[in-house]
Structures are given as C-alpha cells and as structure tokens.
Design a protein around this motif. Structure first.
Motif, mmCIF file in Angstrom:
data_model
loop_
_atom_site.group_PDB
_atom_site.id
_atom_site.type_symbol
_atom_site.label_atom_id
_atom_site.label_comp_id
_atom_site.label_asym_id
_atom_site.label_seq_id
_atom_site.Cartn_x
_atom_site.Cartn_y
_atom_site.Cartn_z
ATOM 1 N N TRP A 1 -26.496 5.619 78.542
ATOM 2 C CA TRP A 1 -26.913 5.348 79.395
ATOM 3 C C TRP A 1 -26.795 3.802 78.668
ATOM 4 O O TRP A 1 -26.432 3.161 80.026
ATOM 5 C CB TRP A 1 -28.642 5.433 79.499
ATOM 6 C CG TRP A 1 -29.835 4.569 80.289
ATOM 7 C CD1 TRP A 1 -30.119 3.593 79.524
ATOM 8 C CD2 TRP A 1 -30.061 4.011 81.605
ATOM 9 N NE1 TRP A 1 -30.743 2.540 80.138
ATOM 10 C CE2 TRP A 1 -30.232 3.104 81.652
ATOM 11 C CE3 TRP A 1 -29.810 4.674 82.349
ATOM 12 C CZ2 TRP A 1 -31.186 2.241 82.231
ATOM 13 C CZ3 TRP A 1 -29.984 4.012 83.380
ATOM 14 C CH2 TRP A 1 -30.890 3.128 83.711
ATOM 15 N N TRP A 2 -27.412 3.421 77.676
ATOM 16 C CA TRP A 2 -26.596 1.822 77.487
ATOM 17 C C TRP A 2 -25.815 1.465 77.187
ATOM 18 O O TRP A 2 -24.979 0.782 77.082
ATOM 19 C CB TRP A 2 -27.501 1.872 76.088
ATOM 20 C CG TRP A 2 -29.113 1.432 76.029
ATOM 21 C CD1 TRP A 2 -30.148 2.763 75.463
ATOM 22 C CD2 TRP A 2 -30.004 0.790 76.362
ATOM 23 N NE1 TRP A 2 -31.053 2.074 75.792
ATOM 24 C CE2 TRP A 2 -31.132 1.316 76.051
ATOM 25 C CE3 TRP A 2 -29.244 -0.907 76.669
ATOM 26 C CZ2 TRP A 2 -32.188 -0.650 76.710
ATOM 27 C CZ3 TRP A 2 -30.507 -1.889 77.249
ATOM 28 C CH2 TRP A 2 -31.802 -1.381 77.017
ATOM 29 N N VAL A 3 -24.585 2.701 76.775
ATOM 30 C CA VAL A 3 -23.065 2.114 76.813
ATOM 31 C C VAL A 3 -22.756 1.908 78.162
ATOM 32 O O VAL A 3 -21.650 0.976 78.312
ATOM 33 C CB VAL A 3 -22.246 3.472 76.206
ATOM 34 C CG1 VAL A 3 -21.107 3.418 76.424
ATOM 35 C CG2 VAL A 3 -22.843 3.479 74.409
ATOM 36 N N ARG A 4 -23.110 3.045 79.311
ATOM 37 C CA ARG A 4 -22.273 2.521 80.530
ATOM 38 C C ARG A 4 -23.212 1.450 81.088
ATOM 39 O O ARG A 4 -22.411 0.268 81.842
ATOM 40 C CB ARG A 4 -23.430 3.708 81.023
ATOM 41 C CG ARG A 4 -22.536 5.442 80.892
ATOM 42 C CD ARG A 4 -22.694 6.123 82.514
ATOM 43 N NE ARG A 4 -22.108 7.388 82.016
ATOM 44 C CZ ARG A 4 -21.261 8.309 83.010
ATOM 45 N NH1 ARG A 4 -21.112 7.260 84.278
ATOM 46 N NH2 ARG A 4 -20.543 8.936 83.068
ATOM 47 N N GLY A 5 -24.455 0.950 80.880
ATOM 48 C CA GLY A 5 -24.653 -0.281 81.018
ATOM 49 C C GLY A 5 -24.195 -0.956 80.426
ATOM 50 O O GLY A 5 -24.018 -2.394 81.574
ATOM 51 N N ILE A 6 -24.201 -1.150 79.617
ATOM 52 C CA ILE A 6 -23.326 -2.667 78.781
ATOM 53 C C ILE A 6 -22.060 -2.439 79.349
ATOM 54 O O ILE A 6 -21.404 -3.972 79.319
ATOM 55 C CB ILE A 6 -23.263 -2.671 77.118
ATOM 56 C CG1 ILE A 6 -24.935 -2.748 76.482
ATOM 57 C CG2 ILE A 6 -22.185 -3.647 76.867
ATOM 58 C CD1 ILE A 6 -25.002 -2.107 75.507
ATOM 59 N N LEU A 7 -20.976 -1.390 79.533
ATOM 60 C CA LEU A 7 -19.125 -1.861 79.838
ATOM 61 C C LEU A 7 -20.645 -2.629 81.089
ATOM 62 O O LEU A 7 -19.003 -2.718 81.968
ATOM 63 C CB LEU A 7 -19.287 -0.452 79.471
ATOM 64 C CG LEU A 7 -18.790 -0.023 77.907
ATOM 65 C CD1 LEU A 7 -18.015 1.538 78.465
ATOM 66 C CD2 LEU A 7 -17.881 -0.981 77.975
ATOM 67 N N THR A 8 -20.755 -1.540 82.314
ATOM 68 C CA THR A 8 -20.935 -2.338 83.334
ATOM 69 C C THR A 8 -20.824 -3.281 83.941
ATOM 70 O O THR A 8 -20.705 -4.206 84.498
ATOM 71 C CB THR A 8 -22.443 -1.479 84.621
ATOM 72 O OG1 THR A 8 -21.793 -0.233 84.101
ATOM 73 C CG2 THR A 8 -22.178 -2.128 85.991
#
Length: 402
Positions: free
Chosen positions: A77-84
């Motif tokens: 979740w956090w990885v996707r959020g930061i990259l988004t």
C-alpha cells in the motif's frame, strides 16, 4: 502377438531363428516404449511439481528499509502510494513544459507500443525466416507518421510552413509524397514474398497494418485534442489515473468479491467504487478547468514570437447555459418553474410545491403574489458550466475499469 511366418521350403532351424529374432525385437521395442513412457510421465510430474518463477522485487532499497516493520499488504500500500504521488508530480511537470514536449512524449509512447506488438508477431513466426518483416514494419510506421505529423504541422504551423521555402514545397505535395512512400513499401512487400509462405506473409502484413491503425491513429487523435485545448488532453488521462487509484483503494479496503479470473486481485467493490469516483472526479475537474482560458483555448503558434500562445474567448461549451426540458420529461418528473417579476427564478419538483405550507405573514403578501407558476413558457433549467467532455466521464470510468 504376431511373429513373422516362415516361407515354404525353409528349414526348421532357419524358421526357428527367424521367430526368435522377431520376438527379441518386439520385446526390445516394448521395453523402450515402457522406458520412454516412464520418462515422459516423470518429466510431466517434475514439470507440475516445479515451482513457478517468482517476479523480482523492484522496490527501491530505501523504501524496503523504511517499511521493513510493516506487513506485506500494508507495505505494498505505501509503496504504491509513494510511487503514485511521484508519477502524478511528474505528470504535472510534463504538462507545465508545454504542448511540444507532450507531443514528443506521445510519439515515444506510440513507438514503444508499436515495438511491443510487432515483437509479439515476430517471436511467434521468426522460425519461418520471413524476409524483411521487421524492416517493412518499421518502414510503414515511418510512412504513416510522416503522413499524420505532416498534416498536423501544416494545420497548426501554417505561417511557419509558408515562410520557409522547403517546408512550403513539402506541404504542397505532402499527400502525394506520402502515397508514393506507401507504394514503395508495398512493392518491397511483394518482392519479399516466398512461395511456401504466402498466407503467413499476408497475415503478418495485415498484423502490421492493424497495429498501425490502432496505435498511430490513436496517438494522432490525441495530439489533435492537445492542440484544440489542454482540457481535452488532461481530463481523459486524469480520469484514467483516478480510476486506477480509486479502484485500488476501494478494493484494498472493501474488496471481497473477485471480478475476473484473469486478474484475481480485482474485485467488484473496487470496480464499482472506481467507476463512481471517476464520474465525480471527471465532473469536478472539468468544472474547475473550464474556468481557465489556458486550458480551454486552442494552442496556436505565434509567428512573431516563435512560441505557442493560448488566448481566446471561451466558447459556449464552457459557459453557463439554459436548456429546455422536454414536455415528456416534464410530465414524468413533474417539475414546475416559478417566476419573480417576469423573470424565471428556478425549477422545483412539483411534490414540494404541492405540499401544504403555513400562510405567510401580511408583510410578505406581495412576495407571495409575485411568485407564481407560468405554464405558458417552456420549462428551462440552468446548468453548471461543465463542458461536454465531462459527459464522457462515465464512459471513461467504465472502460478504464475494465
């Protein structure tokens, strides 16, 4: 089991030797078949028991260390959020750089998509050694891009083209040159035909042209939308981005029901939530952007300053409008419109006007007389200044979800 029979006149010893030889050969063949069968079954069992290859983790090491204490679910979740957030910031920077940079990026994406699709066909049929397949594919891509981008340059850079003599000549005979280039490619294809592979070569010829139709034509229309106003480029792409993000968020928190077997992690909850979120987002974004000329005005090339300018009087598509409500819909929904001093003040559902209400004070009696229903004028309703593009938000949400 049958053995070879002896011919008349043979001695008993020769006949017995022939029978023994044939029997031994049959036994050897059966044993080899048995060994081969065991080997095939063993290989199948080993193939079934072999573990599937695990995809490599491309997460930056800094994020892995910072999120090492979280579970895999919340880490994702956090990885996707930061990259988004990083990609959205990059998207804003690209928009800020202007239409020329956007046009170059669209062309780069087009070339990459064409390469991916052509590579699929080449990997399937490369064993046939079809001559000039990839060369002709890239040649036709060059011809189609020359035609489409030449049309774009002639339309939007007309003053610059007319000022330079070489560009003026190319613009004058642009379509003839494009047609000649395509005929050269077609003649090269005919010369490359191999007698045993006619059908396959025409199949790959059609594969190339369908790819050109899907990829190049679509990118050309995207560029045309870009020059007609940035809103026509930003809103559709933003709706796709919003749908992808919101579908993941709704699926992450509320997802329970699988959507399709092709992608097991997609859920109906994410699909429906992403759809409605995209519709709302498209309406709001188009409403905000329609108030700025830099987004709704066409991009024009200024010959004096050698730069792009965005300045115009916004069309009626981006302004407040009044629309007549058809009588059929009026009778179905039962809406009525009130007028005040000869001017229409708004439309109200009839169920509210028909409900009993307390009498007004004497001081407000003149106001009560002035508010009345005018049934002789056509029913109208004011709408928000939302462009026609916002009406497509629901369709974009549906297609992006799928």
């Amino acid at each position: 089991m049958e053995f070879l029979s002896c011919f008349p006149g043979w001695s008993p010893m020769a006949c017995s030797q022939l029978t023994a030889t044939s029997a031994s050969r049959v036994q050897e063949s059966e044993s080899e078949a048995k060994v081969d069968g065991e080997t095939a079954s063993d290989s199948e069992s080993r193939a079934e028991s072999a573990p599937l290859p695990v995809s490599a983790d491309d997460t930056p090491e800094v994020l892995n260390r910072a999120l090492s204490n979280l579970s895999s679910r919340w880490k994702n979740w956090w990885v996707r959020g930061i990259l988004t957030l990083a990609m959205i910031a990059f998207f804003f920077i690209i928009i800020y750089l202007g239409p020329m940079v956007l046009m170059i990026i669209v062309m780069c994406v087009q070339i990459k998509c064409f390469h991916e699709i052509i590579t699929i066909g080449y990997n399937v049929y490369h064993s046939y050694d079809l001559p000039w397949f990839r060369t002709l594919s890239w040649y036709f891509l060059l011809c189609v891009n020359y035609f489409f981008y030449g049309e774009t340059v002639t339309d939007y850079f007309f003053t610059l083209v007319q000022r330079e003599e070489p560009l003026r000549i190319l613009s004058k005979y642009h379509r003839f040159i494009s047609f000649t280039l395509y005929l050269i490619g077609f003649c090269m294809f005919v010369l490359s035909l191999v007698k045993k592979h006619y059908r396959l070569q025409f199949y790959m010829f059609g594969w190339t042209h369908v790819t050109l139709l899907i990829v190049v034509t679509q990118s050309h229309l995207v560029i045309h939308n870009l020059f007609e106003g940035m809103i026509w480029f930003i809103v559709p792409i933003s709706c796709v981005i919003c749908n992808d993000i919101m579908a993941y968020m709704f699926g992450f928190f509320f997802g329970r029901t699988p959507l399709i077997k092709l992608s097991p992690k997609k859920t109906w909850e994410g699909f429906i939530g992403g759809f409605f979120a995209t519709v709302v987002f498209g309406l709001l974004l188009s409403y905000v952007m329609s108030g700025y000329r830099c987004f709704v005005c066409p991009v024009e090339y200024n010959n004096d300053t050698n730069s792009f300018t965005v300045d115009c009087e916004p069309s009626d598509l981006f302004r407040l409008q009044e629309y007549n409500i058809p009588g059929v819909i009026q009778s179905v929904i039962g809406w009525v419109c009130a007028t005040h001093r000869g001017k229409r003040s708004g439309c109200t559902p009839s169920r509210f006007t028909a409900s009993p209400s307390p009498p007004l004070p004497r001081s407000l009696a003149p106001l009560e007389d002035s508010l009345q229903v005018d049934s002789n004028e056509p029913l109208k309703s004011k709408t928000l200044p939302i462009p026609f593009l916002a009406m497509e938000a629901s369709w974009i949400a549906l297609t992006a979800s799928i």
